[in-house]
Design an enzyme around this catalytic site. Structure first.
Site, mmCIF file in Angstrom:
data_model
loop_
_atom_site.group_PDB
_atom_site.id
_atom_site.type_symbol
_atom_site.label_atom_id
_atom_site.label_comp_id
_atom_site.label_asym_id
_atom_site.label_seq_id
_atom_site.Cartn_x
_atom_site.Cartn_y
_atom_site.Cartn_z
ATOM 1 C CG LEU A 195 -12.138 11.929 4.855
ATOM 2 C CD1 LEU A 195 -13.036 12.381 3.716
ATOM 3 C CD2 LEU A 195 -12.792 10.758 5.584
ATOM 4 C CD GLU A 207 -0.417 4.085 11.018
ATOM 5 O OE1 GLU A 207 -0.328 5.324 10.884
ATOM 6 O OE2 GLU A 207 -0.591 3.519 12.108
ATOM 7 C CG ASN A 257 -15.757 9.744 1.788
ATOM 8 O OD1 ASN A 257 -15.212 8.647 1.694
ATOM 9 N ND2 ASN A 257 -16.780 9.967 2.578
ATOM 10 C CG LEU A 304 -0.440 0.766 1.481
ATOM 11 C CD1 LEU A 304 1.040 1.089 1.320
ATOM 12 C CD2 LEU A 304 -0.687 -0.664 1.050
ATOM 13 C CG ASP A 319 -8.716 5.197 9.661
ATOM 14 O OD1 ASP A 319 -7.499 5.205 9.957
ATOM 15 O OD2 ASP A 319 -9.308 6.187 9.204
HETATM 16 C C1 LIG Z 1 -4.137 4.825 9.382
HETATM 17 S S1 LIG Z 1 -3.981 5.923 8.036
HETATM 18 C C2 LIG Z 1 -2.839 5.117 6.938
HETATM 19 C C3 LIG Z 1 -2.192 6.092 6.020
HETATM 20 C C4 LIG Z 1 -1.192 5.539 5.031
HETATM 21 N N1 LIG Z 1 -1.826 4.657 4.063
HETATM 22 C C5 LIG Z 1 -0.063 4.856 5.711
HETATM 23 O O1 LIG Z 1 0.060 3.644 5.566
HETATM 24 O O2 LIG Z 1 0.693 5.527 6.396
HETATM 25 C C6 LIG Z 1 -5.483 5.826 7.182
HETATM 26 C C7 LIG Z 1 -5.723 7.044 6.362
HETATM 27 O O3 LIG Z 1 -6.886 6.898 5.558
HETATM 28 C C8 LIG Z 1 -7.593 8.105 5.534
HETATM 29 N N2 LIG Z 1 -8.997 7.826 5.209
HETATM 30 C C9 LIG Z 1 -9.901 7.208 6.016
HETATM 31 N N3 LIG Z 1 -11.077 7.104 5.380
HETATM 32 C C10 LIG Z 1 -10.911 7.663 4.160
HETATM 33 C C11 LIG Z 1 -11.784 7.882 3.048
HETATM 34 N N4 LIG Z 1 -13.048 7.487 3.097
HETATM 35 N N5 LIG Z 1 -11.302 8.495 1.957
HETATM 36 C C12 LIG Z 1 -10.012 8.903 1.913
HETATM 37 N N6 LIG Z 1 -9.153 8.719 2.925
HETATM 38 C C13 LIG Z 1 -9.595 8.112 4.040
HETATM 39 C C14 LIG Z 1 -7.389 8.675 6.908
HETATM 40 O O4 LIG Z 1 -7.599 10.066 6.933
HETATM 41 C C15 LIG Z 1 -5.939 8.282 7.180
HETATM 42 O O5 LIG Z 1 -5.033 9.274 6.767
#
Ligand SMILES: C[S@@+](CC[C@H](N)C(=O)[O-])C[C@H]1O[C@@H](n2cnc3c(N)ncnc32)[C@H](O)[C@@H]1O
Lengths: 526, 250
Positions: B94, B227, B127, B147, B150
């Site tokens: 996103l 992460e 999104n 993975l 949020d």
């Molecule tokens: C805590 S990070 C984890 C990233 C990665 N999966 C990792 O394990 O390192 C969560 C990611 O999901 C993305 N994200 C949150 N809501 C989303 C959505 N609706 N569509 C796409 N990405 C999203 C956030 O921008 C963020 O980069």
């Protein structure tokens, strides 16, 4: 100048609902030094005008989109030169986002909208034309076509009805039940015989669409956050009134306003159409209270919000083909089993040159309602700003959809806001009207007209005296028989403005977006 | 201009430096988008994403099979890329800056790889909670990854979580029968939530321990992403839920 200013203020009052909401009325009013130029009175804008324009571009660029989107160059006899307006950036040498960026929005605003939103008048006719119902704002008016008298609704539920607009009404396919729902967050299931309210369902959010299964066992309703809920109707009968019930969540379109809900003719699927250009076809499960998890298909192809969906039904077809109308000026034909787009019918060109009070044809028009004419391959289509009905014909072997007839409704400015057809008589019932018109203290206006679809060659519009129920019916459904033309066109215009502010994605320019981002306090910058 | 762009890349590795792509920690998935949305899956231009693969396979019969939802900085895609060199996969993210970073990272890897690797991975800014059906057809995917999503702790924000009963309906639609959904988090409450959603969904079943042991992807879940590595460094606990999409007729 004085005249122009008066008109601008008038325009602001008339558009008050849509504009106040986005805070544009002040911004656009501040452009008054530009009126001399905009009306063609002076050949170039004053420096004062350009300064104001620059301020608006910086502070509220989305308001300029209202000008771009409005498609109006005239209002109440005052011509406002849109071409000159679009030239303002060049002549003032101010950089603006391209008008094509006039899109996008923030959806979480969903719920905090103006209390007294303009709502279009709606109409629904009993499948075998035993009665007909019209809503204007919170008012539900029903006329009994058998007894030829107005119906008194009996609502003994202890949930008080609030004075908020009804957004969806319909009869069940059997004609036994009737459902109404809307901004008061109540879904009411009525007996279409005794007109007693049998069930009141309390929704958490405002309701935007409803449907009843063909076996009368379930009712579904969609809320403004994209969730579709289901309630069981078995066990309801004339004898008992179920005070209030809660829905179980059936499916969800993630945070998108659902504009239309429909069961497939064979009852296998429930279809939901949304603001994000999408139609979802879901298997209607045996145990709906546990959710509808199996998605059959998505019908994707529209490039603007979808306003309405309806099936073409001929006796040979049980499955039926789906038609959908949208803000992208098209009606599309779908095979719902695969989700494939079979044909696209452009309606803007045809309706364009017939739209009243326009000097140039609009580039995009919104389809407001579609009705399949029972047992035929025809469909009636209502279009925003178009004083009449388009008749489409669907060739189911060639999979094509095309305009066969343009029916202009003569005389007064009658622009249908909702249409409904009776299966037995093939009469198309149309209503034009709106509630909560800005700048008016009237609760609302509506005008009812009827077109006959029995003969596929001519589609006559009935005179008031020829309508089943005659003037008695009109008195009940319209409130009063004579409605001034100016009110009707103002109503149509207000409905158009309200619909685009609700369904069109709001526009933020690049700068505005950057600004919104910069001012966020949760942003971590280095 | 040139020196400016160069400085965002590390001199030693040629890879983009993450600090130039730092962005807001959390995005609100409810707010509407400013990125292009494909009208339908058939409108996605794969030749932009996988130029080499499309060139080699000019039938363009190959379709994306893996999707990493909320891919963050793209660590998982990069590990999977060499593990499944013949599978096309895409990350969905996103945040624009993060997506840019992943894009640059993949391009740099493609450039520095002598064996023509990393041609099978790409990323899109979107999104995922709204536009999954715009990207994938029914039954197109064989694996989906969620993975360290949020957590959205507050009750009223639960509807922003990427795993929910209603969103699982959409994931079940794009996953083929037999396809696998992988979820992992270091937040116990979210772990319980994701597991509960999957358990009560009629179109998913849990993998057995034996199946988990045999799946080479499982160990990547907590080691491949940025992460995951952070959690591992801090010695944090992780909670997995790995389920299979089953054939279903309602
Ligand atoms: C805590 S990070 C984890 C990233 C990665 N999966 C990792 O394990 O390192 C969560 C990611 O999901 C993305 N994200 C949150 N809501 C989303 C959505 N609706 N569509 C796409 N990405 C999203 C956030 O921008 C963020 O980069």
């Amino acid at each position: 100048m004085v005249y122009a200013l008066v008109v601008l203020i008038l325009t602001t009052v008339l558009y008050g609902g849509a504009m106040a909401q986005s805070g544009c009325s002040d911004a656009l009013t501040s452009l008054f030094p530009c009126l001399g130029y905009l009306t063609g009175g002076s050949s170039s804008p004053t420096s004062n005008c350009c300064d104001q324009f620059l301020t608006v571009v910086h502070s509220s660029p989305e308001c300029l989109c209202m000008v771009v989107n409005s498609k109006e160059n005239s209002f109440s006899g005052f011509s406002f030169n849109r071409t000159l307006a679009l030239n303002l950036p060049t002549v003032c040498n101010v950089q603006t986002p391209s008008p094509s960026h006039c899109k996008e929005s923030n959806i979480e605003e969903g719920e905090n909208q103006n209390k007294l939103e303009v709502a279009p008048a709606l109409i629904s006719v009993h499948p075998s034309q035993k009665s007909v119902a019209v809503t204007v704002g919170s008012d539900l008016r029903v006329f009994d076509l058998i007894e030829k008298c107005p119906v008194t609704l009996v609502d003994e539920s202890d949930v008080p009805s609030r004075k908020e607009s009804i957004r969806a009404i319909r009869y069940s396919a059997s004609g036994k039940l009737f459902v109404s729902a809307g901004d008061d967050k109540l879904v009411k299931i009525w007996s279409a015989e005794s007109w007693r309210c049998l069930i009141t369902v309390c929704s958490e959010k405002r309701v935007s669409a409803v449907a009843i299964s063909s076996d009368d066992l379930h009712a579904c309703y969609a809320d403004k956050f994209g969730v579709v809920w289901v309630v069981e109707l078995d066990g309801i009968n004339e004898g008992e009134v179920v005070a209030s019930k809660k829905g179980a969540s059936l499916l969800s379109h993630y945070c998108s306003i659902i504009t239309s809900l429909e069961y497939s003719p064979d009852g296998r699927y429930i279809l939901s159409a949304d603001r994000d250009f999408k139609i979802r076809v879901t298997v209607f499960p045996k145990k709906p209270l546990e959710g509808a998890h199996e998605i059959q298909s998505f019908c994707l192809g529209h490039t603007e919000f979808i306003t309405c969906i309806a099936f073409i039904s001929t006796p040979e077809l049980t499955q039926g083909y789906l038609m959908s109308g949208s803000g992208d000026s098209t009606v599309r034909l779908w095979d719902i089993t695969s989700g494939s787009l079979l044909d696209t019918c452009e309606v803007s060109t045809m309706a364009g040159h017939l739209v009243s009070n326009e000097t140039e044809p609009p580039t995009q028009v919104t389809v407001t309602d579609i009705c399949g004419i029972p047992n035929s391959s025809f469909a009636a289509v209502a279009i925003q700003s178009f004083q009449g009905i388009l008749l489409l014909s669907c060739d189911l072997s060639a999979h094509t959809l095309s305009i066969t007839k343009v029916i202009k409704i003569p005389g007064e400015s009658f622009i249908p806001t909702s249409i409904s057809v009776s299966t037995s008589t093939k009469l198309l019932w149309m209503v034009s009207g709106a509630s909560n018109l800005p700048g008016s203290n009237h609760p609302g206006f509506s005008r009812v007209r009827v077109m006959s679809c029995t003969d596929t060659e001519s589609f006559p519009i009935l005179e008031d005296e020829q309508i089943p129920g005659g003037t008695k019916l009109l008195e009940q459904l319209q409130g009063k028989v004579a409605i001034e033309e100016s009110v009707m066109s103002a109503a149509a215009e207000a409905v158009r403005a309200a619909m685009s502010s609700l369904l069109m994605k709001k526009q933020y320019s690049e700068e505005k977006r950057e600004f919104r981002k910069r001012t966020r306090n949760d942003k971590k910058t280095t | 201009m040139d020196s400016e762009t160069k400085s965002t890349f590390s001199k030693s590795t040629g890879l983009p430096r993450k600090r130039f792509y730092r962005a807001r920690a959390h995005s609100n998935p409810l707010s509407d988008s400013h990125f292009p949305i494909p009208i339908a899956p058939s409108h996605v231009d794969f030749s932009l994403h996988f130029p080499k693969v499309i060139e080699a396979d000019n039938k363009i019969s190959k379709k994306i099979e893996f999707a990493d939802i909320g891919c963050g900085f793209g660590g998982l895609l990069i590990s999977l890329s060499t593990l499944f060199p013949d599978t096309l996969m895409i990350g969905m993210e996103l945040r624009d800056k993060v997506t840019e970073y992943v894009k640059e990272r993949i391009l740099a890897l493609r450039k520095t790889s002598s064996e023509g690797q990393y041609e099978n991975i790409s990323v899109v800014r979107t999104n995922s909670m709204k536009y999954i059906p715009n990207y994938f057809e029914k039954g197109q995917l064989s694996k989906m990854f969620f993975l360290f999503p949020d957590p959205h702790f507050k009750e009223k924000n639960h509807r922003r979580r990427v795993i929910s009963t209603h969103l699982l309906d959409e994931y079940a639609y794009v996953l083929r029968a037999g396809g696998i959904i992988y979820t992992i988090t270091d937040v116990e409450e979210l772990g319980e939530w994701m597991k509960a959603c999957l358990e009560k969904h009629p179109m998913f079943e849990s993998l057995t321990q034996e199946e988990l042991d045999l799946d080479p992807v499982v160990e990547l879940l907590c080691s491949a992403t940025e992460e995951g590595q952070k959690v591992a460094r801090n010695g944090g606990q992780t909670f997995r839920a790995i389920f299979r999409r089953i054939a279903y007729a309602s």
